[in-house]
Design a protein around this motif. Structure first.
Motif, mmCIF file in Angstrom:
data_model
loop_
_atom_site.group_PDB
_atom_site.id
_atom_site.type_symbol
_atom_site.label_atom_id
_atom_site.label_comp_id
_atom_site.label_asym_id
_atom_site.label_seq_id
_atom_site.Cartn_x
_atom_site.Cartn_y
_atom_site.Cartn_z
ATOM 1 N N LYS A 12 24.791 75.509 88.339
ATOM 2 C CA LYS A 12 24.327 76.247 87.166
ATOM 3 C C LYS A 12 24.038 77.672 87.622
ATOM 4 C CE LYS A 12 21.415 74.620 84.011
ATOM 5 N NZ LYS A 12 21.513 74.852 82.584
ATOM 6 N N ASN A 52 33.427 79.485 79.453
ATOM 7 C CA ASN A 52 32.667 78.619 78.547
ATOM 8 C C ASN A 52 31.176 78.573 78.877
ATOM 9 O OD1 ASN A 52 35.076 77.986 77.235
ATOM 10 N ND2 ASN A 52 35.473 76.295 78.627
ATOM 11 N N ALA A 53 30.530 79.704 78.753
ATOM 12 C CA ALA A 53 29.092 79.779 79.008
ATOM 13 C C ALA A 53 28.332 78.897 78.027
ATOM 14 C CB ALA A 53 28.619 81.219 78.883
ATOM 15 N N THR A 54 27.308 78.190 78.521
ATOM 16 C CA THR A 54 26.471 77.387 77.633
ATOM 17 C C THR A 54 25.523 78.280 76.837
ATOM 18 O OG1 THR A 54 24.973 76.981 79.479
ATOM 19 C CG2 THR A 54 26.595 75.296 79.012
ATOM 20 N N LYS A 55 25.179 79.433 77.382
ATOM 21 C CA LYS A 55 24.478 80.500 76.650
ATOM 22 C C LYS A 55 25.325 81.742 76.841
ATOM 23 C CE LYS A 55 19.573 79.415 76.642
ATOM 24 N NZ LYS A 55 18.243 79.876 77.077
ATOM 25 N N PRO A 56 26.184 82.084 75.856
ATOM 26 C CA PRO A 56 27.135 83.184 76.044
ATOM 27 C C PRO A 56 26.483 84.559 76.079
ATOM 28 C CG PRO A 56 27.441 82.143 73.902
ATOM 29 C CD PRO A 56 26.357 81.401 74.602
ATOM 30 N N GLU A 70 23.933 81.591 80.646
ATOM 31 C CA GLU A 70 24.001 80.415 81.517
ATOM 32 C C GLU A 70 25.417 79.859 81.568
ATOM 33 O OE1 GLU A 70 21.327 77.254 80.499
ATOM 34 O OE2 GLU A 70 19.556 78.522 80.669
ATOM 35 N N TYR A 71 25.790 79.406 82.743
ATOM 36 C CA TYR A 71 27.049 78.698 82.953
ATOM 37 C C TYR A 71 26.716 77.379 83.631
ATOM 38 C CZ TYR A 71 29.712 82.946 81.974
ATOM 39 O OH TYR A 71 30.262 84.039 81.372
ATOM 40 N N ASP A 72 27.196 76.269 83.075
ATOM 41 C CA ASP A 72 27.070 74.953 83.697
ATOM 42 C C ASP A 72 28.451 74.567 84.211
ATOM 43 O OD1 ASP A 72 24.414 74.840 83.036
ATOM 44 O OD2 ASP A 72 24.690 73.522 81.315
ATOM 45 N N SER A 74 30.356 71.824 85.940
ATOM 46 C CA SER A 74 30.261 70.416 86.332
ATOM 47 C C SER A 74 31.625 69.883 86.721
ATOM 48 C CB SER A 74 29.662 69.596 85.181
ATOM 49 O OG SER A 74 30.495 69.703 84.045
#
Length: 108
Positions: A12, A52-56, A70-72, A74
């Motif tokens: 993350k 594909n940021a989870t919070k762009p 944020e970037y996750d 996985s």
């Protein structure tokens, strides 16, 4: 380069960014993972762009306003070393992206 005590398959990346609304302004996140047990030259592993940021990324004309990004990442192959690189882009040298509070978390 960050060397981890235990191997991981998830990364993350988080930071706060202030990016002007001008065309071409951006902050890109690139990373490379070093496979578990590898004690070689890290330069032979390529950087991969995080998408594909989870919070762009949000844009603002207020230079004092920062938004969390944020970037996750996985499903990665097991790694025990990681490098994160931020690439700042801008078309106007008077209005540049800014970042603070860079954090990274690697878990199994």
């Amino acid at each position: 380069f960050i060397n981890l005590e235990n191997p991981s398959t998830f990364l993350k990346v988080m930071f706060a960014a202030s990016v002007p609304p001008t065309t071409g302004s951006d902050v890109e996140v690139w990373y490379k993972t070093i496979p578990t047990g590898t004690n070689g030259d890290i330069s032979k592993y390529p950087f991969v762009q995080a998408t594909n940021a989870t919070k762009p990324l949000k844009r603002t004309s207020n230079t004092g306003e920062f938004f969390d990004v944020e970037y996750d990442l996985s499903g990665l192959s097991a790694f025990d070393g990681v490098v994160v690189k931020l690439v700042f882009k801008g078309a106007n040298t008077a209005q540049v992206p800014r970042v603070k509070d860079l954090r990274g978390i690697a878990v199994l």
